[in-house]
Write an enzyme that holds these catalytic residues in place. Structure first.
Site, PDB file in Angstrom:
ATOM      1  N   LYS A 168       0.854  -1.184   0.000  1.00 40.15           N
ATOM      2  CA  LYS A 168       0.000   0.000   0.000  1.00 40.15           C
ATOM      3  C   LYS A 168       0.886   1.229   0.000  1.00 40.15           C
ATOM      4  O   LYS A 168       2.026   1.205   0.473  1.00 40.15           O
ATOM      5  CB  LYS A 168      -0.956   0.007   1.193  1.00 40.15           C
ATOM      6  N   THR A 179       9.374   3.021   1.660  1.00 36.07           N
ATOM      7  CA  THR A 179       8.322   3.924   1.158  1.00 36.07           C
ATOM      8  C   THR A 179       6.896   3.704   1.606  1.00 36.07           C
ATOM      9  O   THR A 179       6.050   4.485   1.244  1.00 36.07           O
ATOM     10  CB  THR A 179       8.247   3.944  -0.388  1.00 36.07           C
ATOM     11  N   ASN A 381      -4.998  16.440  -0.189  1.00 33.33           N
ATOM     12  CA  ASN A 381      -4.244  16.589   1.064  1.00 33.33           C
ATOM     13  C   ASN A 381      -4.660  17.816   1.849  1.00 33.33           C
ATOM     14  O   ASN A 381      -4.452  17.879   3.068  1.00 33.33           O
ATOM     15  CB  ASN A 381      -2.751  16.594   0.752  1.00 33.33           C
ATOM     16  N   THR A 386      -7.120  15.230  10.076  1.00 31.52           N
ATOM     17  CA  THR A 386      -6.165  14.907  11.120  1.00 31.52           C
ATOM     18  C   THR A 386      -6.912  14.499  12.386  1.00 31.52           C
ATOM     19  O   THR A 386      -6.317  14.331  13.419  1.00 31.52           O
ATOM     20  CB  THR A 386      -5.267  16.116  11.441  1.00 31.52           C
TER      21      THR A 386
END
Length: 386
Positions: A168, A179, A381, A386
């Site tokens: 993923k 990564t 993004n 959050t």
């Protein structure tokens, strides 16, 4: 066609309610501890899952791997560490394994603890023994913002042994190890030290050669387990097959970058060292100006030249000797006419753009992978919770 896990591996996948109704809890296990290797992020904010797994793989063996997705459990203090330890301990007890033979990976939102009541229920509902053997369910269960599951397989030449990998990752990707989260399983009989050595080599030339946005994750974990049930294999053939699977997953990750429309492959050759080739290639693929040029279908080779020029410590690079190509078309130092550049723009709008740079400083090379930069990436993004 369904891809089965290699011999000796079974899985359990469920939803424990971390987010919506998508699967978010994965266990893949064997009957006994087997050779296992792991490569992890070097982030100074690495999560408890990374810390636990590093410790448990000190002896290069494991019996099970657990992945909790949609929640990274990072920057959650001592409570987060206790939660990760409880998950590993509880899964081990359920499987009849030793706690130190279970490793864990987590991915998702930073700064939130696991919803432990739901996680406990998920572990309690895990069937014993595990029976499911398909690889697609774990591949789906570990994803977060991915648009598709990432899975690959290869048969090792000269044997019936197989390697199956799942991964993923679409954002927060600039490797400081691998990564993302990836799990690789093989039924080849490989000694622990040989497995670890080969895995690190392959990771460095595959997973460590992909970059989406230059941001290194706090949770990067890449783990390989070898059950040995298909018997011994030629080590060179094994590494070749492992390369194929990891490179395929690397390209799948790059193609699925958040908001991406194109895979960018940067090939740098005639470098003084592999490190120099990789450094220059990474500088190119990470350049926002190069990324946006590809997104706009603009054969603006000046942005590639600019990116190469940022490698100011590589004093052996002389602009008079560098060659830049888009695909197979040389754009520097042989300057194209405006009409030729306009024709090249159709290539730049394809879903796979190759940028080839020759440095003329030596004989080494490296290839890295990334994606274009779109307004969808910014929007996604900006809105990510959050």
């Amino acid at each position: 066609m369904m891809i089965e896990l290699p011999l000796g591996f079974r899985q359990y996948v469920t939803n424990v309610g971390i987010k919506d109704d998508t699967d978010d809890f994965v266990v893949v296990a064997t009957d006994n501890p087997i050779p296992t290797a792991g490569v992890f992020t070097k982030s100074r904010f690495s999560g408890p899952s990374v810390e636990v797994s590093r410790s448990h793989l000190a002896n290069q063996t494991a019996q099970a791997v657990v992945v909790i997705s949609k929640n990274a459990n990072v920057a959650t203090g001592l409570d987060g560490k206790r939660d990760a330890a409880e998950v590993v301990r509880s899964v081990a007890e359920r499987l009849g394994a030793q706690t130190f033979d279970v490793v864990i990976a987590s991915t998702g939102v930073i700064g939130r603890r696991y919803p432990m009541e739901q996680v406990r229920e998920g572990i309690a509902s895990m069937p014993v023994p595990l029976t499911a053997t398909d690889a697609a369910a774990p591949a789906t269960g570990i994803i977060t913002t991915d648009t598709a599951r990432k899975i690959s397989e290869a048969t090792i030449s000269g044997s019936s042994a197989r390697i199956v990998g799942i991964a993923k990752g679409v954002g927060m990707i600039e490797p400081d190890m691998a990564t993302h989260i990836s799990l690789l399983f093989t039924d080849a009989d490989i000694a622990p030290q040989a497995l670890d050595t080969m895995f690190r080599r392959v990771v460095d030339r595959t997973f460590n050669c992909v970059s989406i946005d230059t941001d290194t994750s706090t949770s990067d974990s890449s783990i390989i387990m070898a059950s040995g049930e298909a018997g011994p294999v030629d080590l060179h053939a094994f590494e070749d097959a492992l390369d194929l699977v990891c490179l395929d997953l690397t390209k799948q990750i790059a193609r699925d970058g958040e908001g991406a429309n194109a895979l960018i492959e940067v090939y740098v050759d005639t470098a003084s060292s592999t490190a120099q080739a990789k450094r220059v290639a990474k500088t190119i693929v990470n350049s926002p100006l190069v990324k946006t040029a590809v997104h706009g279908g603009d054969p603006n080779w000046g942005r590639v030249a600019m990116a190469i020029g940022k490698c100011s410590d590589d004093e052996d690079i002389d602009q008079e000797n560098v060659v830049i190509r888009f695909g197979t078309t040389e754009v520097y130092p042989t300057l194209l006419r405006d009409a030729d550049l306009a024709a090249l723009s159709s290539y730049m709008r394809s879903d796979h753009v190759v940028i080839h740079v020759s440095l003329a400083t030596g004989s080494e090379m490296s290839t890295v992978y990334g994606c274009d930069l779109s307004d969808e990436y910014v929007r996604f993004n900006a809105d990510y919770t959050t």
